[in-house]
Every structure is written in C-alpha cells, then in structure tokens.
Write an enzyme that holds these catalytic residues in place. Structure first.
Site, PDB file in Angstrom:
ATOM      1  N   ASP A   1      -5.818   9.232   9.593  1.00  0.00           N
ATOM      2  CA  ASP A   1      -4.529   8.707  10.058  1.00  0.00           C
ATOM      3  C   ASP A   1      -4.162   9.194  11.447  1.00  0.00           C
ATOM      4  O   ASP A   1      -4.437  10.326  11.821  1.00  0.00           O
ATOM      5  CB  ASP A   1      -3.428   9.112   9.079  1.00  0.00           C
ATOM      6  CG  ASP A   1      -3.474   8.281   7.816  1.00  0.00           C
ATOM      7  OD1 ASP A   1      -3.387   7.048   7.925  1.00  0.00           O
ATOM      8  OD2 ASP A   1      -3.614   8.857   6.720  1.00  0.00           O
TER       9      ASP A   1
ATOM     10  N   GLU B   1       0.869  -1.178   0.000  1.00  0.00           N
ATOM     11  CA  GLU B   1       0.000   0.000   0.000  1.00  0.00           C
ATOM     12  C   GLU B   1       0.896   1.215   0.000  1.00  0.00           C
ATOM     13  O   GLU B   1       1.693   1.397   0.923  1.00  0.00           O
ATOM     14  CB  GLU B   1      -0.860   0.028   1.266  1.00  0.00           C
ATOM     15  CG  GLU B   1      -2.117  -0.779   1.179  1.00  0.00           C
ATOM     16  CD  GLU B   1      -2.957  -0.595   2.444  1.00  0.00           C
ATOM     17  OE1 GLU B   1      -2.662   0.289   3.269  1.00  0.00           O
ATOM     18  OE2 GLU B   1      -3.904  -1.362   2.593  1.00  0.00           O
TER      19      GLU B   1
ATOM     20  N   TYR C   1     -10.892  -4.381   2.574  1.00  0.00           N
ATOM     21  CA  TYR C   1     -10.030  -3.945   3.667  1.00  0.00           C
ATOM     22  C   TYR C   1     -10.902  -3.798   4.910  1.00  0.00           C
ATOM     23  O   TYR C   1     -11.751  -2.920   4.977  1.00  0.00           O
ATOM     24  CB  TYR C   1      -9.388  -2.612   3.296  1.00  0.00           C
ATOM     25  CG  TYR C   1      -8.289  -2.123   4.234  1.00  0.00           C
ATOM     26  CD1 TYR C   1      -8.509  -1.978   5.598  1.00  0.00           C
ATOM     27  CD2 TYR C   1      -7.036  -1.790   3.732  1.00  0.00           C
ATOM     28  CE1 TYR C   1      -7.511  -1.525   6.445  1.00  0.00           C
ATOM     29  CE2 TYR C   1      -6.024  -1.322   4.569  1.00  0.00           C
ATOM     30  CZ  TYR C   1      -6.273  -1.195   5.919  1.00  0.00           C
ATOM     31  OH  TYR C   1      -5.274  -0.737   6.745  1.00  0.00           O
TER      32      TYR C   1
END
Lengths: 410, 279
Positions: free
Chosen positions: B77, B66, B188
């Site tokens: 994040d 990734e 995912y």
C-alpha cells in the site's frame, strides 16, 4: 488443519521461507533466481567476484587469536575479523556479489534498506565503484542514531530517504524499499541486506556470505589444527551468522550458537529476540519466526543496536533452530555494552554493538568449555559507527579486573 | 441475496454470501454496465464513521466493496492506505474488528476482504467461516501470489469465500492463465507497477494487458491501483468489467464521509455513462 504444517513449495528451509510478495514481484524473483544460479555456475562471475573480494574488499580477512579474552574464558577464542573488510563489516561481501548480479541482469538502479547503516554504506560504496545510482531507505529514528553513516552514504553519492512510518526503524525501511522495488522493478535491483525476504534472497545472501565460514574453517584448521568446538555469531536478520555457520553446518560436532538481542530483557516488551519469543508468521516476503501479537500484528522490536532491531529473522535460522542444528541465546543491551567494553580493553578491537552481543555471551560462558576447545566468534563489524551513541550513554560498564597478557613459555 | 446462517438472530443483518460476486457480475453483464468496486479500510476514520461510510458507499452505487483489514506492515500500500490502516489500528480495529464493523453495516452488496496473509494465519483455520458468517463473499490476499504456498492457498481456495487473485502488469500471459484458473469471483488486474495510490495517467499498456488477460479467462476483470477520477473510471469501464477505486475514497474519507460519498456518486455516474462494448 493447523495453519503451520510444513509447506510443500520449493526453495524453503523446512516450513520456512517462501515468496509472500505482491504478484508484481514474482517475475523479478524468477529472474533473480535464474541469474543467481547461472552466476554461481559461471567461471567468469566467480572470477570477477573473487577478484573484487581480494583486491577491493580486502579478503581473506584474518583470523585473530584473542589471548586475553581466551584467558578470561578459559578456552582458546578465535576472532574472524569481518570488521577488517572495506567499509567495516561483513555486509560488503553481499553487496559486491549482488551488484555483479544486477549488472548481469541489466538492472542499472540499486535500491537498499539499512538499519545501522552498514548495509547502506556497503551498498553505496559498491554503487560508487560501478557508477550506479543508489537509493537507500532508512528509518528516521535510525538516521538519528547513525548520523555518521548517513553522511557517509551521501558522500558516496547515494540518496538516503528517511522513512517516517511505523517505528521509523529497519522494519519500516524494508517495507519502503519493497514499495520502491514494486514501482521500479523493471529498471531496479533491490539489494536486500540480510538472509531475509522472499526466495531466493535468503539463499543468495547466505551463499555470498558463506565466504566467511569457508575462510574461517580453513584458517582454524591451519592455525589450531582442529575444528572449533563452538561457533558464535550475533543474529538480527542473521547474515553474518549464516555466513559463518555455512562453513560448519555439515560438521555435526561443531556447535552453532546465534546470539539474539534481548534488549531490556526477553520478559519485557522491549527486545528483538524473534527466535526466543516469536511465533511463526509472514513478514517481508518470508515465513519465519516473528515478534507479533495474537492477532498477527507485528510488534515493535527494540535493541541498543540498530542492526539487530528487527522483529523477524532469516528463515534458515528458523529452520536451524527447529531442527536443533543451531541454538539461539538472548543477550541484553546491558550485557552487550559489557561485551563492547571487554573486547576493546582485552584485545584492542572496538566491536560493533551487534558483535558485542556475541562477545558478551562468550564471556558469560567462561569456564564452561574444555581448556583446549576452540571457540570461534564472528566479529561482524567494527564499532566506529557506535562510538558516539555509546559515549552519549555516559560511563562505561565496570568490567572488573582483566587477565594479563599470557607470557610465553608458561 | 439473503441466505440462512447458523445464527438465526444474525440472519436479518447478513445478506451477502458466497456466490454473490458471480451473481452480481452476471447481472451487471446482462445490463451492459461495469462494476464500481469501492475500497474502504475497516475502522477508518473511526469505527462509527467506518460503518456509515460502508453503508453510504452501497447507497452511492458501489457494486462490490473491498474491506481493507488493517495491518501493521502494509507493504503493498501507498501512503494514503498505510495511514488509514495505522489510524484504524489506533482505534483497536484489526481483523476481528473489521468483521464486527461489517456486521454492523449489514450490506447487501458483496464484500471482499482485502488483507495480508499474516492476520489470516494468526486468526486460525476457522477465520474464513467466521468471515463468511459476517457477510464476506470473497478474499483477496495481497502477499499470497499463485504458487507461493500451495497448502495455504488450498486452505483459502477450498474455503467458503471466493479467492480473488491478482494479475500484475509484469505477469507473463502464461502465468495469467494459471492465476485465472486458481481464482474465483473476479480477477483483480493491477493497472500499473507500484503500490496503491492515485495517479494522473492510466498506463498506456492497459488496453493490451486487459486484452491478454481476457484471452485466458472468462472471469470478470476488475482494474485497480491508481484510479481516482471519474474520467479515469469511465475510461477503464470501457475496457474492463469493473473499476476499483481505493486511495481516492480513503483520502476523501479522511476529510469527511460525505466527501467520499460525493466522489463515489460521481464515479458511478461516469461509469454508467461510459459506452460499453457489446457483451
């Protein structure tokens, strides 16, 4: 294909708005949307909200005539006094409504972001009122500019978390609040402070602020016997502007003007005029006008006012701009300081630096309105929070000779 | 696999391609192994070491890489990846720079771009083809959930890259099915509430979440967010088709590329030693 054709998803304002968020938050946004729509239909919710607005916030706020400012402008200027709300700004209208929503959803922890601190103070206040733990994210730079509001939030029992990332201002505080929300979404409600963020927030906040426009419309009809020619409000995220515009958006003859922060000038890199100089892009969950570079990186915004220092704007403003229903004008830091001084000297009202932008624009248009055309300004908040920042700048701007109070029977 | 690309001069360097993800997972499934998916931020710690790190990750046993596209507002994040993104931007690396780094690295493993929507929009409609030409096989857009923007989802989904979609612990099972139907390559699965970052414990609900997701899709399931240690990776490898490790690798790379590669080799060994249920 072009990337910016209008999208088809619901809960948008034309092409703008949407829900550009991590998957984790989608169920929470669904839940908020359902809770809000049910609350709007619930007589019990509305009664509780109305009661709190009346007996805790201090609504309806007055509509003040501004005789000396009117003399300067050459048209009757009316001030919608959101500065007289409990906590000193329009922000509390939204936090009261959202805390009641959080309680309906069973969310007992509140998250907020703040720039100037007015939304943080309003959130901390209402959390104290209901005994809810409250975490407020604030850029470290804004904490320096607005130390008094930081102290106020802590006095009210809120935890104020400094954000050191990025520009250390409102944009970074908002990102950090969203991170907290992603992590604690099952127990926490995020009270966003403006008409920004993912759907349904822009609509929720607009509806909770629409009380400003409803009251102002009725008050002006009663006092002036007619609708305003022009409604003026400052725009950062744009919640006080959407609130007051909401009262007049269906009145096609009423001109709506949003005043953006031009900082050191919109032809310099230091401004916050996302509608004047931005391009469509995605920030904090919504597609709207955005200050960004050609590669899609968000550009730092600048304004003398911590409350306008944001590189985005509410998606409904983007829609009103593109549809032509409202127009948006830039006002510099220097002009805003002039507006700050003018309203203080002319009317005995010290406005927030945010509001000062709107005052300055109206003063600069002196002589352009018919002498009987009412001009309505939303005084979004009071300037107490800005007094130490402005005093540190040194001498106030020279505002020249000012008109006397007009004697009656002229 | 090697594919012909428009520019013959690039053909030697570019080996991964659309379809490469499915092929890689089919081979892993046949071998009874789980995938190691390694995240790195393009341009971190600097452009040269970023190339070295990507090549090293492949050599150390990454099955899929990734590649994080540095963005000024990485709101999904945690602090480690936020920091790496800001370091990379400081080196002038954003989407175009990430693709240039990828071309230099000339990887054989499939590469998935891990990005936010805004840099893609700013790059314009042909960015997906450009990414494919640079060796990208898939794209994962952290802030474009299923149903958020049908027009732009179609733009990505109908393009040359596998559109990898995310499932969260909060996702109801009916929506899991919807997400899986709109995804390609793999699904995912975010292992826990929160942003990217290392965690001491795996969520206790993880086996149930994987089972629910498994009941609605045949796509490979890779689990990420919070996995940092070999024993955690082994535990996930027993349940899922792949294990994604991000912040731990990025944090190690902040110190040295060698540290990051040592961690990757340890993760690989732990995953391969983990007993896998029969396919």
């Amino acid at each position: 294909m072009t990337v910016f054709d209008s999208a088809t998803a619901t809960d948008r304002f034309g092409a703008f708005g949407g829900r550009y968020v991590p998957e984790t938050l989608i169920p929470a946004l669904d839940e908020l949307e359902a809770a809000f729509d049910a609350a709007m239909r619930s007589p019990a919710y509305r009664a509780e909200l109305d009661d709190l607005l009346r007996t805790y916030v201090g609504r309806p706020t007055p509509l003040s005539a501004a005789p000396r400012l009117s003399a300067l402008v050459g048209a009757p200027v009316w001030l919608k006094r959101e500065d007289l709300n409990h906590t000193g700004a329009h922000k509390v209208n939204n936090t009261v409504g959202q805390v009641l929503l959080a309680r309906r959803m069973g969310k007992r922890r509140i998250i907020a972001e703040t720039g100037a601190g007015q939304h943080g103070v309003a959130t901390a206040t209402v959390c104290a009122r209901f005994g809810l733990p409250c975490v407020v994210y604030m850029g470290a730079a804004d904490m320096e500019r607005q130390a008094l509001n930081v102290w106020r939030m802590r006095l009210l029992g809120a935890e104020v978390v400094p954000v050191h990332a990025g520009t250390r201002t409102l944009k970074d505080a908002t990102s950090e609040a969203i991170r907290d929300w992603v992590t604690n979404v099952e127990s926490s409600h995020y009270i966003i402070g403006s008409v920004v963020g993912p759907a349904p927030y822009p609509r929720v906040v607009r509806e909770l602020q629409a009380v400003i426009g409803r009251e102002a419309r009725a008050q002006l009809l009663e006092r002036a016997g007619r609708l305003p020619h022009t409604v003026v409000a400052c725009v950062g995220g744009g919640s006080n502007a959407m609130g007051v515009f909401a009262g007049f958006v269906d009145d096609a003859d009423v001109e709506l003007v949003g005043v953006e922060a031009a900082g050191e000038g919109i032809d310099t890199p230091r401004h916050a005029a996302s509608l004047a100089r931005g391009t469509p892009g995605v920030l904090h969950g919504a597609l709207s006008y955005l200050l960004q570079d050609p590669r899609g990186q968000v550009i730092d915004a600048h304004s003398i006012s911590a409350g306008l220092d944001y590189p985005g704007v509410g998606p409904e403003h983007a829609y009103l701009r593109d549809s032509g229903r409202a127009r948006y004008v830039p006002v510099t830091d220097a002009a805003a300081l002039r507006g700050f001084t003018l309203l203080s000297r002319l009317e005995g009202i010290i406005p927030a630096l945010e509001t000062s932008h709107a005052i300055a624009w109206v003063a600069d248009q002196a002589g352009t309105w018919p002498s009987d055309a009412p001009v309505l300004i939303c005084v979004s908040g009071r300037g107490d929070k800005d007094v130490s920042q402005v005093s540190a700048l040194g001498a106030l701007p020279d505002v020249g000779p000012l008109p006397p109070y007009p004697e009656s029977g002229e | 696999m090697t594919v012909a690309v428009a520019n013959a001069a690039d053909a030697v360097a570019i080996r991964s391609a659309p379809g490469a993800i499915a092929e890689r997972f089919a081979r892993l499934r046949a071998d009874g192994r789980a995938a190691l998916v390694c995240y790195a931020t393009a341009g971190h710690p600097d452009p040269d070491r970023s190339v070295a790190l990507l090549r090293g990750l492949e050599a150390a046993g990454a099955d899929v890489i990734e590649l994080g596209v540095p963005f000024s507002e990485p709101l999904a994040d945690g602090p480690v990846i936020q920091h790496s993104s800001s370091v990379a931007l400081g080196h002038g690396v954003d989407l175009a720079g990430a693709l240039a780094i990828l071309e230099r690295a000339a990887l054989r493993v499939p590469v998935v771009l891990f990005t936010y929507l805004n840099p893609l929009l700013a790059a314009g409609p042909d960015v997906l083809a450009r990414a494919a030409a640079s060796g990208v096989s898939g794209v994962l857009v952290t802030d474009l959930p299923v149903g958020a923007d049908p027009q732009r989802e179609a733009w990505i989904g109908d393009g040359p890259l596998d559109f990898v979609r995310l499932v969260a612990p909060t996702t109801p099972v009916a929506r899991m099915g919807l997400i899986a139907r709109h995804g390609r390559g793999f699904v995912y699965l975010i292992s826990r509430l929160g942003v990217t970052g290392e965690q001491n414990e795996l969520a206790a609900s993880l086996p149930d979440t994987i089972a629910r997701l498994r009941s609605v899709t045949a796509l490979p399931i890779c689990v990420g967010f919070g996995i940092s240690r070999p024993e955690q990776a082994a535990a996930v490898a027993r349940l899922a088709d792949g294990v994604v490790v991000g912040s731990a690798i990025v944090r190690a790379a902040d110190t040295s590329v060698d540290d990051a590669l040592a961690l990757t080799r340890a993760l690989r060994a732990a995953i391969d030693a983990a007993a896998r249920p029969a396919a």
